[in-house]
Design a protein around this motif. Structure first.
Motif, PDB file in Angstrom:
ATOM      1  N   PHE A   1       0.833  -1.203   0.000  1.00  0.00           N
ATOM      2  CA  PHE A   1       0.000   0.000   0.000  1.00  0.00           C
ATOM      3  C   PHE A   1       0.869   1.254   0.000  1.00  0.00           C
ATOM      4  N   VAL A   2       1.911   1.275   0.827  1.00  0.00           N
ATOM      5  CA  VAL A   2       2.793   2.440   0.918  1.00  0.00           C
ATOM      6  C   VAL A   2       3.516   2.671  -0.402  1.00  0.00           C
ATOM      7  N   GLU A   3       4.075   1.611  -0.981  1.00  0.00           N
ATOM      8  CA  GLU A   3       4.857   1.800  -2.193  1.00  0.00           C
ATOM      9  C   GLU A   3       3.990   2.163  -3.391  1.00  0.00           C
ATOM     10  N   VAL A   4       2.785   1.603  -3.475  1.00  0.00           N
ATOM     11  CA  VAL A   4       1.891   1.949  -4.591  1.00  0.00           C
ATOM     12  C   VAL A   4       1.421   3.390  -4.450  1.00  0.00           C
ATOM     13  N   LEU A   5       1.035   3.788  -3.236  1.00  0.00           N
ATOM     14  CA  LEU A   5       0.572   5.149  -3.019  1.00  0.00           C
ATOM     15  C   LEU A   5       1.667   6.162  -3.342  1.00  0.00           C
ATOM     16  N   LEU A   6       2.855   5.942  -2.816  1.00  0.00           N
ATOM     17  CA  LEU A   6       3.960   6.860  -3.082  1.00  0.00           C
ATOM     18  C   LEU A   6       4.390   6.806  -4.545  1.00  0.00           C
ATOM     19  N   GLY A   7       4.481   5.600  -5.089  1.00  0.00           N
ATOM     20  CA  GLY A   7       4.938   5.460  -6.465  1.00  0.00           C
ATOM     21  C   GLY A   7       4.001   6.109  -7.463  1.00  0.00           C
TER      22      GLY A   7
ATOM     23  N   LEU B   1       4.203  10.085  -6.952  1.00  0.00           N
ATOM     24  CA  LEU B   1       5.460  10.664  -7.439  1.00  0.00           C
ATOM     25  C   LEU B   1       5.619  10.475  -8.938  1.00  0.00           C
ATOM     26  N   GLY B   2       5.160   9.332  -9.451  1.00  0.00           N
ATOM     27  CA  GLY B   2       5.263   9.095 -10.891  1.00  0.00           C
ATOM     28  C   GLY B   2       4.413  10.060 -11.695  1.00  0.00           C
ATOM     29  N   ILE B   3       3.204  10.324 -11.228  1.00  0.00           N
ATOM     30  CA  ILE B   3       2.326  11.279 -11.925  1.00  0.00           C
ATOM     31  C   ILE B   3       2.913  12.682 -11.868  1.00  0.00           C
ATOM     32  N   ILE B   4       3.410  13.078 -10.690  1.00  0.00           N
ATOM     33  CA  ILE B   4       3.998  14.411 -10.546  1.00  0.00           C
ATOM     34  C   ILE B   4       5.200  14.573 -11.471  1.00  0.00           C
TER      35      ILE B   4
ATOM     36  N   LEU C   1      14.159  15.754  -9.480  1.00  0.00           N
ATOM     37  CA  LEU C   1      14.228  15.460  -8.048  1.00  0.00           C
ATOM     38  C   LEU C   1      13.568  14.114  -7.732  1.00  0.00           C
ATOM     39  N   VAL C   2      12.416  13.866  -8.327  1.00  0.00           N
ATOM     40  CA  VAL C   2      11.710  12.609  -8.083  1.00  0.00           C
ATOM     41  C   VAL C   2      12.523  11.428  -8.594  1.00  0.00           C
ATOM     42  N   MET C   3      13.093  11.531  -9.787  1.00  0.00           N
ATOM     43  CA  MET C   3      13.865  10.436 -10.341  1.00  0.00           C
ATOM     44  C   MET C   3      15.153  10.197  -9.554  1.00  0.00           C
ATOM     45  N   ALA C   4      15.771  11.255  -9.066  1.00  0.00           N
ATOM     46  CA  ALA C   4      16.962  11.079  -8.231  1.00  0.00           C
ATOM     47  C   ALA C   4      16.596  10.388  -6.922  1.00  0.00           C
ATOM     48  N   SER C   5      15.483  10.797  -6.327  1.00  0.00           N
ATOM     49  CA  SER C   5      15.031  10.160  -5.090  1.00  0.00           C
ATOM     50  C   SER C   5      14.665   8.699  -5.334  1.00  0.00           C
TER      51      SER C   5
ATOM     52  N   TRP D   1      10.706   2.101  -7.807  1.00  0.00           N
ATOM     53  CA  TRP D   1      10.397   1.357  -9.030  1.00  0.00           C
ATOM     54  C   TRP D   1       9.035   1.783  -9.586  1.00  0.00           C
ATOM     55  N   TYR D   2       8.056   1.924  -8.718  1.00  0.00           N
ATOM     56  CA  TYR D   2       6.724   2.320  -9.172  1.00  0.00           C
ATOM     57  C   TYR D   2       6.735   3.726  -9.755  1.00  0.00           C
TER      58      TYR D   2
END
Length: 306
Positions: free
Chosen positions: A107-113, A116-119, A131-135, A187-188
């Protein structure tokens, strides 16, 4: 569909057989002697031989493996050398804790992924995207035990927001789930970013914009459902990866799941428990991938028609 399911089930059985054979051979190739570990350092050679004979370790390796396979066919994973309890009983007692932690981590990784992926996709090439890709790169590269220790030090030892270990309440699961989720969110995020960029360049998105639809509706109703399909397969894979990855996380946080059980068994050279946890993890990987393969065609009509 039925033929595909039958073929996959046969393949799954063969995979489990291969996993059992390889794990069995590797475990018995280790220099450690389970009989010596059980007897203790001060035990005599006669005592060690008696224990080895009692456990059936004096038989040839093929004979031991065939005996183990016969037990598997009857739902018997063997008996723990150290705890003198059926391995199936031990795993079933620990499995709910691991499933709870695994679900929270996913749940945590899907929500964050997804977020962040959409942003990142909406700011392609911009500072937020970089910044997102570096993180994400840092997240997927960081070892689990390092992240776990850092979270423990910061949020448990220093700030005191969460307990150091334990099980049974929401506060106990936050840090272990965050450890699993932070590493997988990278990864997500990368996958969602690539899929969103590809979808946003499609003709139906241009048509939706030409109709005057709002940006939020275009993202949530048109782009995201098409970009999320690869995530389904990744979740199926993550189920198996988490079953293996929880060994470290559960050991660090004292989480009473099968990962902690496996860690204790490795220290005691308790081969039946190691075999049981390994086969359980392999079964989770197979079922996760099978579920992803069956669910994806139901969501994507293009795959269903193909």
């Amino acid at each position: 569909m039925l033929n595909v399911l039958i073929r996959r089930l046969v393949q799954s059985a063969l995979i489990l057989l291969g996993v059992a054979a390889i794990t069995f051979i590797l475990l018995y190739a280790l220099p450690a002697d389970p009989a010596r570990m059980i007897a203790g350092r001060s035990a005599t050679a006669q005592t060690v031989d008696n224990i080895r004979r009692e456990l059936g370790l004096d038989q040839s390796l093929p004979t031991q493996f065939l005996h183990y396979l016969n037990g598997l066919l009857h739902g018997d994973l063997g008996r723990s050398y150290a705890q003198k309890t059926q391995v199936m009983t031990l795993i079933l007692a620990r499995l709910p804790a691991t499933i709870t932690l695994m679900a929270a981590g996913i749940f945590v990784e899907v929500l964050l992924g997804l977020t962040l992926g959409i942003i990142a996709a909406l700011d392609r090439g911009g500072p937020t995207d970089r910044l997102v890709m570096a993180s994400a790169f840092v997240g997927v590269s960081a070892p689990q035990f390092v992240v776990a220790l850092l979270l423990l030090y910061l949020f448990a030892a220093t700030l005191g927001w969460f307990p150091m270990s334990g099980y049974g309440s929401f506060s106990n699961i936050v840090l272990p789930a965050a450890t699993l989720g932070l590493l997988g969110a990278g990864w997500y995020a990368r996958m969602v970013r690539s899929a969103m960029i590809d979808v946003l360049n499609q003709d139906f998105i241009r048509t939706a914009r030409a109709k005057g639809l709002s940006g939020r509706r275009i993202i949530l109703r048109h782009a995201l459902p098409n970009a999320i399909l690869p995530i389904i397969a990744m979740i199926g894979i993550d189920i198996g990866q988490f079953m293996g990855g929880v060994v470290v996380v559960e050991a660090v946080y004292g989480w009473p799941g099968i990962g902690q059980l496996a860690w204790q068994a490795i220290q005691q050279v308790d081969i039946p428990i190691i075999m049981g946890v390994t086969l359980t993890s392999a079964l989770a990987i197979i079922l996760g991938n099978l579920a992803a393969d069956l669910i994806t065609p139901l969501i994507d009509p293009r795959i269903r028609s193909h």
